[in-house]
Scaffold this motif. Structure first.
Motif, mmCIF file in Angstrom:
data_model
loop_
_atom_site.group_PDB
_atom_site.id
_atom_site.type_symbol
_atom_site.label_atom_id
_atom_site.label_comp_id
_atom_site.label_asym_id
_atom_site.label_seq_id
_atom_site.Cartn_x
_atom_site.Cartn_y
_atom_site.Cartn_z
ATOM 1 N N MET A 11 -41.025 -26.369 0.020
ATOM 2 C CA MET A 11 -41.802 -26.941 1.128
ATOM 3 C C MET A 11 -41.523 -28.445 1.211
ATOM 4 S SD MET A 11 -45.840 -26.364 2.002
ATOM 5 C CE MET A 11 -45.514 -24.624 2.301
ATOM 6 N N SER A 12 -41.436 -28.976 2.444
ATOM 7 C CA SER A 12 -41.040 -30.373 2.637
ATOM 8 C C SER A 12 -42.099 -31.344 2.132
ATOM 9 C CB SER A 12 -40.772 -30.622 4.124
ATOM 10 O OG SER A 12 -41.935 -30.355 4.883
ATOM 11 N N LYS A 13 -41.649 -32.559 1.833
ATOM 12 C CA LYS A 13 -42.532 -33.615 1.338
ATOM 13 C C LYS A 13 -43.496 -34.049 2.440
ATOM 14 C CE LYS A 13 -40.599 -36.793 -1.164
ATOM 15 N NZ LYS A 13 -39.823 -37.997 -1.593
ATOM 16 N N ILE A 14 -44.755 -34.318 2.064
ATOM 17 C CA ILE A 14 -45.761 -34.808 3.011
ATOM 18 C C ILE A 14 -45.749 -36.334 3.014
ATOM 19 C CG2 ILE A 14 -48.268 -35.167 3.209
ATOM 20 C CD1 ILE A 14 -48.704 -32.250 2.894
ATOM 21 N N ILE A 15 -45.729 -36.922 4.215
ATOM 22 C CA ILE A 15 -45.821 -38.373 4.371
ATOM 23 C C ILE A 15 -47.284 -38.710 4.650
ATOM 24 C CG2 ILE A 15 -44.965 -40.410 5.570
ATOM 25 C CD1 ILE A 15 -42.809 -38.748 4.120
ATOM 26 N N ILE A 16 -47.885 -39.519 3.770
ATOM 27 C CA ILE A 16 -49.293 -39.902 3.882
ATOM 28 C C ILE A 16 -49.406 -41.233 4.611
ATOM 29 C CG2 ILE A 16 -51.391 -40.490 2.610
ATOM 30 C CD1 ILE A 16 -50.248 -38.860 0.245
ATOM 31 N N GLY A 17 -50.199 -41.278 5.669
ATOM 32 C CA GLY A 17 -50.465 -42.526 6.383
ATOM 33 C C GLY A 17 -51.786 -43.120 5.927
ATOM 34 N N THR A 18 -51.803 -44.419 5.656
ATOM 35 C CA THR A 18 -53.016 -45.054 5.157
ATOM 36 C C THR A 18 -53.047 -46.523 5.564
ATOM 37 O OG1 THR A 18 -54.299 -45.590 3.164
ATOM 38 C CG2 THR A 18 -51.914 -45.661 2.960
ATOM 39 N N ARG A 19 -54.236 -47.104 5.549
ATOM 40 C CA ARG A 19 -54.367 -48.548 5.671
ATOM 41 C C ARG A 19 -53.866 -49.192 4.371
ATOM 42 N NH1 ARG A 19 -60.270 -49.447 6.083
ATOM 43 N NH2 ARG A 19 -59.694 -51.624 6.479
ATOM 44 N N GLY A 20 -53.739 -50.529 4.411
ATOM 45 C CA GLY A 20 -53.129 -51.211 3.269
ATOM 46 C C GLY A 20 -54.087 -51.913 2.335
ATOM 47 N N SER A 21 -55.411 -51.763 2.543
ATOM 48 C CA SER A 21 -56.368 -52.423 1.651
ATOM 49 C C SER A 21 -56.315 -51.796 0.259
ATOM 50 C CB SER A 21 -57.789 -52.298 2.218
ATOM 51 O OG SER A 21 -58.243 -50.959 2.139
ATOM 52 N N ASP A 22 -56.855 -52.507 -0.713
ATOM 53 C CA ASP A 22 -56.889 -51.979 -2.082
ATOM 54 C C ASP A 22 -57.578 -50.621 -2.130
ATOM 55 O OD1 ASP A 22 -55.669 -54.289 -2.915
ATOM 56 O OD2 ASP A 22 -57.475 -55.211 -3.744
ATOM 57 N N LEU A 23 -58.703 -50.502 -1.405
ATOM 58 C CA LEU A 23 -59.450 -49.252 -1.426
ATOM 59 C C LEU A 23 -58.678 -48.136 -0.730
ATOM 60 C CD1 LEU A 23 -61.970 -47.716 -2.181
ATOM 61 C CD2 LEU A 23 -63.076 -48.586 -0.111
ATOM 62 N N ALA A 24 -58.065 -48.450 0.408
ATOM 63 C CA ALA A 24 -57.291 -47.431 1.126
ATOM 64 C C ALA A 24 -56.112 -46.956 0.276
ATOM 65 C CB ALA A 24 -56.804 -47.989 2.456
ATOM 66 N N LEU A 25 -55.476 -47.870 -0.433
ATOM 67 C CA LEU A 25 -54.349 -47.478 -1.279
ATOM 68 C C LEU A 25 -54.821 -46.657 -2.475
ATOM 69 C CD1 LEU A 25 -52.202 -50.731 -1.128
ATOM 70 C CD2 LEU A 25 -51.681 -48.499 -0.101
ATOM 71 N N TRP A 26 -56.012 -46.979 -3.005
ATOM 72 C CA TRP A 26 -56.571 -46.123 -4.063
ATOM 73 C C TRP A 26 -56.745 -44.706 -3.524
ATOM 74 C CZ3 TRP A 26 -60.377 -42.651 -4.641
ATOM 75 C CH2 TRP A 26 -60.700 -42.238 -5.945
ATOM 76 N N GLN A 27 -57.278 -44.602 -2.317
ATOM 77 C CA GLN A 27 -57.506 -43.285 -1.725
ATOM 78 C C GLN A 27 -56.190 -42.541 -1.501
ATOM 79 O OE1 GLN A 27 -61.601 -44.590 0.702
ATOM 80 N NE2 GLN A 27 -59.722 -44.208 1.828
ATOM 81 N N ALA A 28 -55.171 -43.269 -1.061
ATOM 82 C CA ALA A 28 -53.873 -42.638 -0.820
ATOM 83 C C ALA A 28 -53.251 -42.157 -2.125
ATOM 84 C CB ALA A 28 -52.942 -43.615 -0.107
ATOM 85 N N ASN A 29 -53.339 -42.971 -3.171
ATOM 86 C CA ASN A 29 -52.792 -42.556 -4.473
ATOM 87 C C ASN A 29 -53.570 -41.380 -5.055
ATOM 88 O OD1 ASN A 29 -50.497 -44.381 -5.183
ATOM 89 N ND2 ASN A 29 -52.028 -45.959 -4.851
ATOM 90 N N HIS A 30 -54.888 -41.389 -4.856
ATOM 91 C CA HIS A 30 -55.717 -40.257 -5.280
ATOM 92 C C HIS A 30 -55.305 -38.995 -4.532
ATOM 93 C CE1 HIS A 30 -59.201 -38.048 -6.671
ATOM 94 N NE2 HIS A 30 -59.632 -37.874 -5.423
ATOM 95 N N THR A 31 -55.009 -39.151 -3.250
ATOM 96 C CA THR A 31 -54.560 -38.011 -2.444
ATOM 97 C C THR A 31 -53.237 -37.476 -2.971
ATOM 98 O OG1 THR A 31 -55.667 -38.942 -0.498
ATOM 99 C CG2 THR A 31 -53.982 -37.268 -0.108
ATOM 100 N N GLN A 32 -52.333 -38.377 -3.336
ATOM 101 C CA GLN A 32 -51.060 -37.940 -3.921
ATOM 102 C C GLN A 32 -51.283 -37.086 -5.162
ATOM 103 O OE1 GLN A 32 -48.545 -41.611 -4.316
ATOM 104 N NE2 GLN A 32 -47.040 -40.317 -3.287
ATOM 105 N N GLU A 33 -52.228 -37.517 -6.008
ATOM 106 C CA GLU A 33 -52.521 -36.757 -7.230
ATOM 107 C C GLU A 33 -53.055 -35.365 -6.892
ATOM 108 O OE1 GLU A 33 -55.239 -39.158 -9.400
ATOM 109 O OE2 GLU A 33 -53.790 -40.764 -9.786
ATOM 110 N N LEU A 34 -53.948 -35.300 -5.902
ATOM 111 C CA LEU A 34 -54.504 -34.004 -5.512
ATOM 112 C C LEU A 34 -53.423 -33.103 -4.925
ATOM 113 C CD1 LEU A 34 -57.921 -35.079 -3.916
ATOM 114 C CD2 LEU A 34 -57.543 -34.014 -6.149
ATOM 115 N N LEU A 35 -52.560 -33.667 -4.093
ATOM 116 C CA LEU A 35 -51.469 -32.869 -3.523
ATOM 117 C C LEU A 35 -50.534 -32.367 -4.623
ATOM 118 C CD1 LEU A 35 -50.589 -35.030 -0.387
ATOM 119 C CD2 LEU A 35 -51.729 -32.809 -0.399
#
Length: 297
Positions: A1-25
């Motif tokens: 299955m193809s890689k998912i591209i995650i879109g996020t804002r660039g704040s510290d909190l948004a990047l924490w959320q994006a990295n957390h999402t990567q872990e869940l995926l």
């Protein structure tokens, strides 16, 4: 299955959320990478939310990237999302919810241990949230509220510099960033008394509604948290609310019983009115709460 591209804002909190999402995926076997997108809310820092036009201040540009195919998944603070999804998009998953409550951070010289929320009556409190302003007006009528913008570390720096005597932040963001707050008096605001924003503490994974990976993403949803969030956001939708509406909703469930707490005001300058209900049927609970809120108007 193809890689998912995650879109996020660039704040510290948004990047924490994006990295957390990567872990869940990754936990369900999906590879991903992160793309940063700047939103209207990031660009306009001189206005409070209730003075900005439209809705979706922190989501619109990311949703446009989703619809264009530039990204495949957007991770949002659920409370920032409009209650009606743009055509072609859907909420793919609502993972485990974090802390729902707000926190009052107080400079030590303005902390009063036996006062309401441990803050001095003449304190200047920073927040740009109409919801927080109206509830502060109810609980702390002698205090002054001044607008406060910026990401979480920036807001705390403004408090540290003495621009405010206290500020209100979401506890989830503070905990996710693991910030040291030892120099301040930290007061957790009980969410049944100081009502949080609908869906506060929850994340939302947004995708195109025809993405073949939707079924795979659903397994990341916490069904109990998602049900509580749905009730809170349904109320917000029926009230036609957004960041400009001074409205809070907090829903919990024990056994088969939902407990729902709400706060609403006509404007940020008006003190909030409060209501609470319990019941077993989410639809009836929302309808009854709407009736109660309108009666109090």
């Amino acid at each position: 299955m193809s890689k998912i591209i995650i879109g996020t804002r660039g704040s510290d909190l948004a990047l924490w959320q994006a990295n957390h999402t990567q872990e869940l995926l990754s936990s369900i076997g999906i590879e991903s990478e992160i793309t940063i997108i700047k939103t209207q809310g990031d660009k306009i820092q001189h206005l409070s939310f209730d003075k900005m036009e439209g809705k979706g201040f922190f989501t619109k540009e990311i949703e446009e990237a989703l619809l264009s195919g530039a990204v495949d998944l957007a991770v949002h603070s659920h409370k920032d999302l409009e209650t009606r999804q743009p055509e072609g998009l859907c909420i793919a998953a609502v993972p485990n919810r974090s802390f729902v409550e707000d926190v009052l951070l107080i400079r030590k010289e303005k902390a009063v241990q036996n006062a309401k929320f441990k803050v001095a009556e003449d304190a200047v409190i920073g927040t740009s949230s109409a919801r927080r302003k109206s509830q502060l007006k109810f609980h702390l009528p002698q205090c002054t509220t001044n607008d406060l913008r910026g990401n979480v570390p920036t807001r705390i720096d403004k408090l540290r510099q003495g621009q405010y005597d206290a500020i209100v932040l979401a506890k989830a963001g503070i905990k996710r960033l693991e910030l040291d707050l030892s120099e301040f008096e930290v007061v957790d605001l009980e969410p049944t008394e100081f009502i949080p924003a609908p869906a506060q503490g929850a994340l939302a994974f947004q995708m195109r509604d025809n993405d073949p990976r939707l079924d795979q993403l659903k397994q990341l949803t916490n069904t109990s948290d998602a049900a509580n969030v749905r009730i809170e956001r349904t109320l917000l939708r029926e009230l036609d609310g957004g960041c400009q509406l001074p409205f809070g909703a907090h829903c919990t469930k024990e056994g088969d019983q939902y407990h729902l707490f709400c706060a609403i005001a006509e404007s940020a300058e008006a003190p909030s009115r409060y209501a609470s209900l319990q019941g077993t049927d989410p639809v009836s609970l929302v309808e009854d709460m709407l009736m109660m809120l309108k009666k109090k108007a």
